[in-house]
Enzyme design. Sequence first.
Site, PDB file in Angstrom:
ATOM      1  CG  ASN A  64      -0.395   0.727   2.406  1.00  0.00           C
ATOM      2  OD1 ASN A  64      -0.499   1.948   2.509  1.00  0.00           O
ATOM      3  ND2 ASN A  64       0.234  -0.027   3.313  1.00  0.00           N
ATOM      4  CG  PHE A  68      -0.244   9.255   7.317  1.00  0.00           C
ATOM      5  CD1 PHE A  68      -0.456   8.014   7.894  1.00  0.00           C
ATOM      6  CD2 PHE A  68       0.926   9.933   7.630  1.00  0.00           C
ATOM      7  CE1 PHE A  68       0.482   7.458   8.762  1.00  0.00           C
ATOM      8  CE2 PHE A  68       1.868   9.381   8.506  1.00  0.00           C
ATOM      9  CZ  PHE A  68       1.641   8.142   9.063  1.00  0.00           C
ATOM     10  CB  SER A 133       3.972   5.583   7.315  1.00  0.00           C
ATOM     11  OG  SER A 133       3.426   5.491   6.006  1.00  0.00           O
ATOM     12  CG  ASN A 135       3.050   4.440   1.889  1.00  0.00           C
ATOM     13  OD1 ASN A 135       3.836   4.125   1.003  1.00  0.00           O
ATOM     14  ND2 ASN A 135       2.346   3.564   2.574  1.00  0.00           N
ATOM     15  CB  THR A 136       4.298  10.698   4.931  1.00  0.00           C
ATOM     16  OG1 THR A 136       2.909  10.393   5.112  1.00  0.00           O
ATOM     17  CG2 THR A 136       4.499  12.192   5.075  1.00  0.00           C
ATOM     18  CE  LYS A 178       2.819   0.327  12.793  1.00  0.00           C
ATOM     19  NZ  LYS A 178       1.433   0.395  12.263  1.00  0.00           N
ATOM     20  CG  ASN A 207       4.589   1.352   9.450  1.00  0.00           C
ATOM     21  OD1 ASN A 207       3.852   0.967   8.547  1.00  0.00           O
ATOM     22  ND2 ASN A 207       4.407   2.509  10.070  1.00  0.00           N
ATOM     23  N   GLY A 261       1.445 -10.913  11.270  1.00  0.00           N
ATOM     24  CA  GLY A 261       1.782 -12.265  11.714  1.00  0.00           C
ATOM     25  C   GLY A 261       0.567 -13.135  11.981  1.00  0.00           C
TER      26      GLY A 261
END
Length: 264
Positions: A64, A68, A133, A135-136, A178, A207, A261
Amino acid sequence: DAFGLRFPNPVGLAAGMDKGAVAVPAWESMGFGFSELGGVTRHGQPGNPEPRMFRAPGEEALLNRMGFNNPGADVLAERLARWHARGRWPSHPVGVNLGKSKVTPLGEAASDYAYSFRKLWGLADFFVVNVSSPNTPNLRQLQDKSALDEILAALQEVNATEQRAAGVGARLKPILVKVAPDLTWDALDDVVSLVAPRGLAGLVATNTTIARPPTADPVARWVYRETGGLSGRPVRERSTEVIRHLYRQTAGRVPIIGVGGISS
């Protein structure tokens, strides 16, 4: 029992599913022992252009680059307040995952996280600082020790202020961090070194990964060419290695929430 909260069972809903807090009561009804809402950012944002999620069923993997997508901290606060007011709040612990707004420069990240935390402080049970993340743009740079330390200092300042304002009997909110599965052992140790000084309640590992494992599956090969973070079976081994390392480095004294998991 962990960081002052009672969990009816240890299996929770990870952040990313209910980004806008639209289904808060549902997760307890489905049997989860806790839920983590968000990630939420100070400013509402649409996320990355679609398509932005890809599946490789043969590898039990998902990639993905959502970015956000969320309504923003102000809207999330209104929704959480409504769930409370309507008597629909779950009896299990509810956490909020905090991210950085895409429009906020890295140098102003601490104030961005602090704004969301302040807005949501009285509405959730624990908070997770998401600096991992992929994705930023440049977000993962905030895992650097000095940058992360600045963010955590700002959050704990808000934590203390809100606790005092809440009055007698109010407790500090547990704050967790995280981490990404792609960090080196030394970089993970830098995060661990902030646990005691910044009063972290726990760690969340991990993550999604920007790594791409070898595969003979033609669909997976196509999916793995896309930009974004990979989750599912391919990241399980590395995620478990990170959990093991964090457990050893903290001598088992710091709660660790493992992500992923569970695939049945």
